[in-house]
Motif scaffolding. Structure first.
Motif, PDB file in Angstrom:
ATOM      1  N   CYS A  41      51.816  41.968  40.718  1.00 27.48           N
ATOM      2  CA  CYS A  41      51.202  41.001  39.822  1.00 27.48           C
ATOM      3  C   CYS A  41      52.156  40.611  38.695  1.00 27.48           C
ATOM      4  CB  CYS A  41      49.916  41.566  39.222  1.00 27.48           C
ATOM      5  SG  CYS A  41      48.618  41.937  40.414  1.00 27.48           S
ATOM      6  N   SER A  47      43.542  33.138  37.733  1.00 20.42           N
ATOM      7  CA  SER A  47      43.957  34.095  38.764  1.00 20.42           C
ATOM      8  C   SER A  47      44.373  33.408  40.053  1.00 20.42           C
ATOM      9  CB  SER A  47      42.812  35.074  39.057  1.00 20.42           C
ATOM     10  OG  SER A  47      42.531  35.862  37.921  1.00 20.42           O
ATOM     11  N   HIS A  73      47.830  34.500  36.225  1.00 17.18           N
ATOM     12  CA  HIS A  73      47.908  35.912  36.612  1.00 17.18           C
ATOM     13  C   HIS A  73      47.935  35.903  38.138  1.00 17.18           C
ATOM     14  CE1 HIS A  73      45.757  39.913  37.441  1.00 17.18           C
ATOM     15  NE2 HIS A  73      46.964  40.210  37.015  1.00 17.18           N
ATOM     16  N   ALA A 110      42.007  40.414  38.649  1.00 17.13           N
ATOM     17  CA  ALA A 110      41.805  38.980  38.855  1.00 17.13           C
ATOM     18  C   ALA A 110      40.360  38.619  38.525  1.00 17.13           C
ATOM     19  CB  ALA A 110      42.127  38.600  40.292  1.00 17.13           C
TER      20      ALA A 110
END
Length: 310
Positions: A41, A47, A73, A110
Motif C-alpha cells: 500500500c 481507496s 490510498h 481501504a
C-alpha cells in the motif's frame, strides 16, 4: 490457434512476468477466516485496489504504485498462494477471489467506495467484485483484460502447464531441464501452493459463468486500457471487439488504446495512473490537479492513441 485463443493465450503467457519488487514492501493482513494475504500500500485518500494477472502477484504494480500515491490510498493484493499470501482455501472462482480481495483491502484500511484495477486475468476478478458488491465499488480500470468469457480451448495449455509444474514440484526440487524453467516461482512464495492456486484459478474460471451483457454495470465509471502494439488484421479486430464489449458493460465505459504490449503497467505505468485518475474524477474523488505532481520522465508513455466510448 484461432484468433480468440491466441489473444487469451498471449495474455496469460505474459501476465506472470512480475519483474522486480515494488517500492512498497508487502505486509500481511488477516482475513475473517484466519488466512493471511499480502498487500502493498502507498498514499492516502480515496481507496484503490489492484489485482494482478495470472501467475503474478503485487510486484506486477511496482511502477504504478508510486504514481498513484499522490492520488489515493492504493493497495496491490497478493492472491491466495502467491507472493507472501497463505495458500488458497476452497474454490478459486472469480467470486471467491473477489471476496478475498475485498476482505484484504478492508483489512489494509481501504474505505468504500473503491476503484478497482485488474490486469489480464485480474480483470475477471474486479468485474466479479463490482457485480457482487456494487455499492462498494466506485469504478473500474481493466488493463489489457483477457477475453471474457474465456475460451476453454485457449485456457487448456495453461491449465496443462499448471498441472505439469505442480506434479513436478510435488516430487521434489525441479530438475535442471529447461522445460521446467517456467515452473520456478520467485521467493518468498511457496511453489507448490502457487501452482496449485494457479491451476484452480483457471479451472474455476472456465466453470464460472459471468454476467457480461451490455449495461450490466449500470453507469459505473469504467476504463478499458487496450494494448495494441504488434496486433494486425484479425487479431487487432478481435481485441478491439473485446475491449468495446467490456466497455459496453457500463453506460459510462470507454476504451483507451495504448501502444504497448500486454504488460501495460510495466511499459506505460503513467497510462494506468491516468486511467485511475479519470475514474476518480468521474466520481469526484480525485485531488485537484495542483495536488498531484506530473509523472516522472521515466514513467513510460501516457495514454495515447484512440479513445472511444464503449
Amino acid at each position: 490457434m484461432h484468433v480468440r485463443g491466441w489473444a487469451l493465450g498471449a495474455a496469460l503467457a505474459l501476465a506472470g512476468s512480475a519483474g522486480p519488487a515494488a517500492a512498497a514492501e508487502p505486509v500481511r493482513v488477516s482475513l475473517p477466516d484466519g488466512r493471511g494475504l499480502g498487500v502493498r500500500c502507498v498514499g492516502s485518500g480515496p481507496s484503490v485496489g489492484l489485482e494482478a494477472g495470472w501467475a503474478a502477484d503485487s510486484r506486477a504494480w511496482r511502477a504504478v504504485l508510486p504514481l498513484l500515491a499522490p492520488l489515493a490510498h492504493a493497495c496491490a493484493v497478493d492472491r491466495a498462494g502467491q507472493g507472501v499470501s497463505d495458500p488458497a482455501s476452497g474454490p478459486r472462482s472469480p467470486a471467491a477471489v473477489a471476496r478475498d480481495q475485498l476482505a484484504a483491502l478492508d483489512a489494509a484500511g481501504a474505505r468504500p467506495p473503491l476503484v478497482l484495477v485488474g490486469h489480464s486475468l485480474g480483470a475477471a476478478y474486479v468485474l466479479a467484485a463490482a457485480q457482487a458488491q456494487p455499492g462498494r465499488v466506485a469504478g473500474l480500470v481493466l488493463v489489457d483484460p483477457i477475453a471474457l468469457p474465456p475460451d476453454p480451448q485457449a485456457l487448456a495449455p495453461f491449465r496443462a502447464r499448471a498441472e505439469r509444474c505442480l506434479a513436478a514440484l510435488r516430487t521434489g526440487p525441479l530438475p535442471p531441464d529447461p522445460a521446467f524453467t517456467t515452473c520456478r516461482v520467485a521467493p518468498p512464495a511457496r511453489p507448490v501452493d502457487s501452482w496449485d492456486a494457479r491451476g484452480r484459478e483457471l479451472a474455476d474460471l472456465a466453470a464460472s459463468p459471468m454476467q457480461l451483457g451490455p449495461g450490466a454495470l449500470g453507469d459505473l465509471p469504467l476504463v478499458v486500457l487496450g494494448a495494441i502494439r504488434g496486433l494486425k488484421g484479425p487479431a487487432l479486430a478481435f481485441r478491439r471487439e473485446q475491449f468495446h464489449r467490456l466497455a459496453a458493460l457500463s453506460t459510462r465505459g470507454r476504451v483507451v488504446e495504448v501502444e504497448t504490449g500486454h504488460l501495460v503497467m510495466r511499459e506505460a505505468p503513467a497510462a494506468v495512473a491516468a486511467a485511475v485518475r479519470q475514474v476518480l474524477e468521474a466520481r469526484a474523488l480525485a485531488p485537484s490537479a495542483g495536488d498531484s505532481p506530473a509523472p516522472p520522465p521515466d514513467a513510460g508513455p501516457a495514454i495515447g492513441g484512440r479513445e472511444d466510448r464503449g
